[in-house]
Motif scaffolding. Structure first.
Motif, short mmCIF file in Angstrom:
data_model
loop_
_atom_site.label_atom_id
_atom_site.label_comp_id
_atom_site.label_asym_id
_atom_site.label_seq_id
_atom_site.Cartn_x
_atom_site.Cartn_y
_atom_site.Cartn_z
N GLN A 180 -7.86 -3.97 -0.21
CA GLN A 180 -6.94 -4.52 -0.59
C GLN A 180 -7.80 -5.95 -1.40
O GLN A 180 -7.10 -6.70 -2.03
CB GLN A 180 -6.32 -5.37 0.84
N TRP A 198 -3.56 0.27 -3.43
CA TRP A 198 -2.53 -0.69 -3.34
C TRP A 198 -1.57 -1.02 -4.59
O TRP A 198 -2.54 -0.50 -5.59
CB TRP A 198 -3.15 -2.11 -3.19
N LYS A 227 1.00 -1.05 -0.20
CA LYS A 227 0.10 -0.25 -0.05
C LYS A 227 0.86 1.25 -0.14
O LYS A 227 1.75 1.47 0.84
CB LYS A 227 -0.93 0.13 0.99
#
Length: 206
Positions: A30, A10, A5
């Motif tokens: 995520q 991300w 990240k």
């Protein structure tokens, strides 16, 4: 596979068959980022080309990497000079500021270069090689077809008798221009651009 990240988004970073793929997934979750990464891995395995989520460089940004490859490669010295000269011509066109993925067959066809078709083809062949290397380096998924200009071949030769008549009737600097053209096979526009520093007196070459 590896995700990290950076800020709110991300980023992916993985290797496949010796090639490294990395960039932003443009996802803040995520879970969704893992899905994007899995898709990219699948496309890399299927040789479909990687979806580019990062900015594709413009031609002038890509040029230093290409020229470094040219200089470090095992290409013949004449070929290296060929591509270096071709790039100098491309720098003076509007395509210099275009993103690589925006350079199309149509965009290349409207380019204009000074001199003959053979001179313009030096730039077009250089552009074609640059785009192919961008594909090899996974910057582009594919490269467009670059059409070459029509070249006019020499339709007559100056024999020794004709050369003698021309030299006898020519004053300087035309006299030397004719001599250089006859002895080296250079075109007039190439001779006119010559400077003293282009001559290598020790190796007796231009």
């Amino acid at each position: 596979m590896s995700l990290c990240k950076r800020g709110r988004t991300w980023h992916y970073d993985f290797w496949y068959r010796g090639n490294r793929y990395r960039g932003s997934t443009e996802q803040t979750s995520q879970t969704r980022a893992k899905r994007v990464e899995a898709l990219l891995m699948h496309q890399a395995r299927e040789k479909q080309g990687l979806i580019r989520t990062s900015r594709v460089p413009i031609l002038s940004e890509f040029a230093p990497r290409f020229l470094h490859w040219v200089e470090a490669s095992q290409l013949e010295l004449a070929t290296k000079r060929y591509y270096q000269y071709g790039w100098r011509m491309l720098q003076k066109t509007e395509i210099n500021g275009m993103r690589l993925d925006q350079i199309t067959t149509d965009a290349a066809e409207v380019l204009r270069f000074p001199g003959s078709g053979a001179n313009g083809n030096v730039a077009l062949r250089t552009l074609r090689r640059m785009l192919r290397k961008a594909t090899d380096w996974n910057i582009l998924n594919s490269c467009p077809r670059i059409k070459l200009l029509k070249e006019r071949g020499r339709d007559r030769l100056i024999d020794p008798a004709t050369e003698a008549k021309l030299l006898a009737a020519s004053s300087q600097p035309l006299h030397d221009v004719i001599l250089i053209m006859q002895d080296t096979g250079m075109r007039p526009q190439d001779v006119f651009r010559m400077r003293w520093e282009h001559l290598n007196w020790f190796k007796r070459e231009l």
